[in-house]
Design a protein around this motif. Structure first.
Motif, PDB file in Angstrom:
ATOM      1  N   VAL A  73       2.030  21.277 -40.284  1.00 37.63           N
ATOM      2  CA  VAL A  73       1.091  20.263 -39.689  1.00 37.63           C
ATOM      3  C   VAL A  73       2.270  19.428 -38.971  1.00 37.63           C
ATOM      4  O   VAL A  73       3.115  18.959 -39.427  1.00 37.63           O
ATOM      5  N   ASP A  78       0.206  15.199 -34.820  1.00 38.24           N
ATOM      6  CA  ASP A  78      -0.785  16.262 -35.113  1.00 38.24           C
ATOM      7  C   ASP A  78      -2.292  15.675 -34.599  1.00 38.24           C
ATOM      8  O   ASP A  78      -3.028  16.352 -35.257  1.00 38.24           O
ATOM      9  N   ASP A  79      -2.471  14.712 -33.859  1.00 38.91           N
ATOM     10  CA  ASP A  79      -3.418  14.317 -33.564  1.00 38.91           C
ATOM     11  C   ASP A  79      -4.634  15.399 -33.160  1.00 38.91           C
ATOM     12  O   ASP A  79      -5.632  15.851 -33.737  1.00 38.91           O
ATOM     13  N   ASP A  80      -4.292  16.399 -32.168  1.00 43.62           N
ATOM     14  CA  ASP A  80      -5.007  17.474 -31.824  1.00 43.62           C
ATOM     15  C   ASP A  80      -4.166  18.822 -31.698  1.00 43.62           C
ATOM     16  O   ASP A  80      -4.723  19.864 -31.138  1.00 43.62           O
ATOM     17  N   ALA A  81      -3.107  18.866 -32.393  1.00 42.87           N
ATOM     18  CA  ALA A  81      -2.012  19.986 -32.256  1.00 42.87           C
ATOM     19  C   ALA A  81      -2.633  21.239 -33.248  1.00 42.87           C
ATOM     20  O   ALA A  81      -3.224  20.816 -34.208  1.00 42.87           O
ATOM     21  N   GLU A  82      -2.328  22.547 -32.937  1.00 45.41           N
ATOM     22  CA  GLU A  82      -2.605  23.373 -33.626  1.00 45.41           C
ATOM     23  C   GLU A  82      -1.428  23.701 -34.451  1.00 45.41           C
ATOM     24  O   GLU A  82      -0.310  23.311 -34.329  1.00 45.41           O
ATOM     25  N   HIS A 105      -7.597  22.857 -38.043  1.00 46.04           N
ATOM     26  CA  HIS A 105      -6.364  22.690 -37.451  1.00 46.04           C
ATOM     27  C   HIS A 105      -6.057  21.403 -36.944  1.00 46.04           C
ATOM     28  O   HIS A 105      -4.954  21.546 -36.252  1.00 46.04           O
ATOM     29  N   SER A 106      -6.771  20.516 -36.762  1.00 44.57           N
ATOM     30  CA  SER A 106      -6.268  19.190 -35.829  1.00 44.57           C
ATOM     31  C   SER A 106      -7.492  18.198 -36.551  1.00 44.57           C
ATOM     32  O   SER A 106      -8.426  18.328 -37.228  1.00 44.57           O
ATOM     33  N   LYS A 107      -7.032  16.835 -36.297  1.00 48.33           N
ATOM     34  CA  LYS A 107      -7.910  15.794 -36.642  1.00 48.33           C
ATOM     35  C   LYS A 107      -9.320  15.906 -35.770  1.00 48.33           C
ATOM     36  O   LYS A 107     -10.164  15.482 -36.619  1.00 48.33           O
ATOM     37  N   GLN A 108      -9.175  16.481 -34.904  1.00 49.05           N
ATOM     38  CA  GLN A 108     -10.575  16.321 -34.021  1.00 49.05           C
ATOM     39  C   GLN A 108     -11.498  17.429 -34.704  1.00 49.05           C
ATOM     40  O   GLN A 108     -12.625  16.950 -34.971  1.00 49.05           O
TER      41      GLN A 108
END
Length: 548
Positions: free
Chosen positions: A401, A405-409, A536-539
């Motif tokens: 991670v 890591d908000d929206d990162a793969e 894979h992301s927070k979203q």
């Protein structure tokens, strides 16, 4: 007295309270056991020889290990069995044991002397085994942010008691039994009081596979414990036999242990407990490698100094064992007695092997130098391999991670596909037989943990530094949703605490400040949550929460 946030057994952040000194009660039993194992303070008359001191240590350790294995087996099946043992019986065994060891030299000779030492050592070892497991159980019920302070503080108090009693016996000629006998009593009184706290309510019965998961997470620590314990036993035995006096072999190590304990405590306080001691034992490995690399060159002239360095290293490692055992018991919601008892028992077994190797090496002085060189080469090799294993595991995790890591793969795996359990397609709930076995806890525990994390979240909105202080929205997910996700995907107790923060988009810094841990620890929990939920992301996590 320092003020800190106090957590309940499920991680609740309620209100600031003073540090509870009774949780330092383990230092009194710890000091008593160290005085029995590491010095000849109890031996008098004909019994005051390195050989008899070794006999006391070996028999005590065997009894200690047997007690830990036996009680752990009973507690693993039925946690209520621990309450059936009378703690005063074990306390009395310690007092009777150290008294018998002390009187053996002046009252017995020949076979009677050996029998008295064996009986006294066995009694003391049984009592120490019970106390070690019981205190591990108590510490395993509190939040790791508290354990990270209590463990070093207890180690410092232990070294102060060890040094103070040793000086009192040598300078003032005070009988050691008079000074040591109150120690297990004080420790038991503190233990009883801790057990009466709400934070120490009995754990529900855990599945066997959950214990297996907890122990599997401690594999690196167990390997390190086997190596360090064996090397410490070897250094201790060879130093005692080299100077032909257990008392002389422990003078400088006492002082160096005190310095190491103080340094570790200052480090923890200066870090404001935002640290995770689980990685710090890796720092001890290079020091140990350097130590064993120079042992062959200085052994004949400085055996006590070399033993002192190893003793200080092992003392700090002991603190790390306390912390990691307690943190693992808390994380997986299992008995600290079982987890701690097994780790300690394996550590004792390795130390006995090291003592045996040291005794055999020193048995024939003509070949001792060559044998020490061989042992040191093997020690350096094992430590290098351990360091490489730990480095490789940290360098190539199965699931990475990124820091932001908000929206990162996630970064691609360097060791093959991630191994997860209870992992299903996004948005679909796993069936009952797909989860809840390895490293999980009950729905009730999940709900409590999630509720406590929600309470901590409220505190974080007013206390945590940074720009992310706005309260959660009115339409924020209910605690029951987080509890259900934690149960369905097999999250551990601390992962369930982190989950509500991630679902609200909080950064690692804010979560770390709210839960009193380091940012790297939060990222580790985030990685594991992503692994188990196959996102894979927070979203994607937010989407998962919305679908529940």
């Amino acid at each position: 007295m320092a003020t800190m946030i106090e957590f309940s057994r499920t991680g609740d952040v309620s209100s600031p309270r003073s540090l509870r000194l009774r949780y330092l009660g383990l230092a009194f039993f710890w000091a008593c056991s160290m005085l029995t194992f590491r010095s000849a303070i109890l031996l008098t008359g004909n019994a005051d020889t390195p050989e008899f001191n070794t006999l006391v240590v070996v028999v005590s350790f065997l009894a200690n290990m047997t007690t830990l294995f036996s009680i752990s087996a009973l507690v693993e099946r039925t946690p209520e069995n621990l309450a059936k043992f009378s703690p005063w019986l074990f306390c009395g065994a310690i007092i009777a044991g150290i008294a018998l060891i002390h009187l053996a030299g002046a009252s017995f000779e020949g076979g009677g002397l050996v029998a008295a030492l064996v009986a006294g050592s066995a009694l003391a070892g049984v009592g120490y085994g019970y106390f070690w497991g019981s205190w591990a159980d108590v510490l395993g019920r509190m939040h790791p942010s508290r354990t990270v302070l209590y463990a070093p503080a207890a180690f410092f108090l232990t070294t102060v008691l060890f040094l103070g009693i040793s000086l009192a016996v040598s300078l003032a000629a005070v009988p050691p039994v008079l000074l040591m006998a109150p120690l297990p009593v004080i420790s038991l009184l503190c233990l009883t009081r801790c057990r009466a706290d709400d934070a120490c309510e009995p754990e529900p019965q855990a599945e066997g596979r959950r214990y297996l998961s907890a122990l599997t997470s401690l594999v690196p620590l167990i390997i390190a414990a086997l190596i360090f314990s064996c090397l410490f036993g070897f250094m201790w035995e060879t130093a005692v036999l080299s100077v032909d006096s257990a008392t002389d072999a422990h003078g400088f190590p006492l002082v160096l242990n005190l310095v190491a304990a103080l340094g570790l405590l200052v480090f923890v306080i200066a870090s404001r407990r935002h640290i995770n001691l689980s990685w710090t034992y890796q720092l001890l490995i290079p020091v140990s490698i350097a130590l064993f690399a120079v042992v062959p060159f200085f052994w004949t002239v400085h055996p006590v100094i070399l033993n002192a360095i190893m003793s200080a290293i092992y003392g700090v490692f002991d603190v790390i064992i306390w912390y990691m055992v307690a943190a693992t018991a808390y994380d997986f919601a299992v008995s600290g007695f079982v987890v701690g008892g097994l780790v300690r028992a394996f550590s004792i077994l390795a130390r006995l092997i090291g003592i045996g190797i040291g005794y055999l090496v020193m048995l024939v002085p003509e070949v001792a130098s060559g044998a020490i060189v061989g042992v040191c080469i093997a020690a350096v090799y094992l430590l290098v391999m351990l360091l490489w294993f730990l480095w490789h595991s940290a360098k190539h995790p199965s699931f990475e991670v990124p820091e932001d890591d908000d929206d990162a793969e996630p970064a691609p795996s360097l060791t093959g596909p991630a191994i997860v359990y209870g992992c299903v397609n996004l948005g679909s709930k796993p069936s009952a037989n797909e989860n809840g076995t390895d490293g999980t806890f009950s729905a009730e525990g999940a709900e409590i943990a999630s509720a406590n994390a929600e309470a901590a979240m409220a505190n974080a909105t007013t206390d945590a530094a940074g720009a992310e202080k706005e309260p959660p929205a009115d339409d924020a997910p209910d605690e029951a949703v987080f509890a259900l996700i934690a149960e369905d995907y097999g999250l551990t107790r601390r992962e369930a605490e982190v989950l509500p923060y991630l679902a609200r988009g909080r950064s690692a810094k804010v979560i770390a400040e709210a839960l009193f841990v380091s940012e790297s620890t939060i990222r580790t929990h985030t990685r594991r949550i992503f692994e188990k939920t196959c996102i894979h992301s927070k979203q994607e996590l937010i989407d998962l929460v919305d679908k529940y």
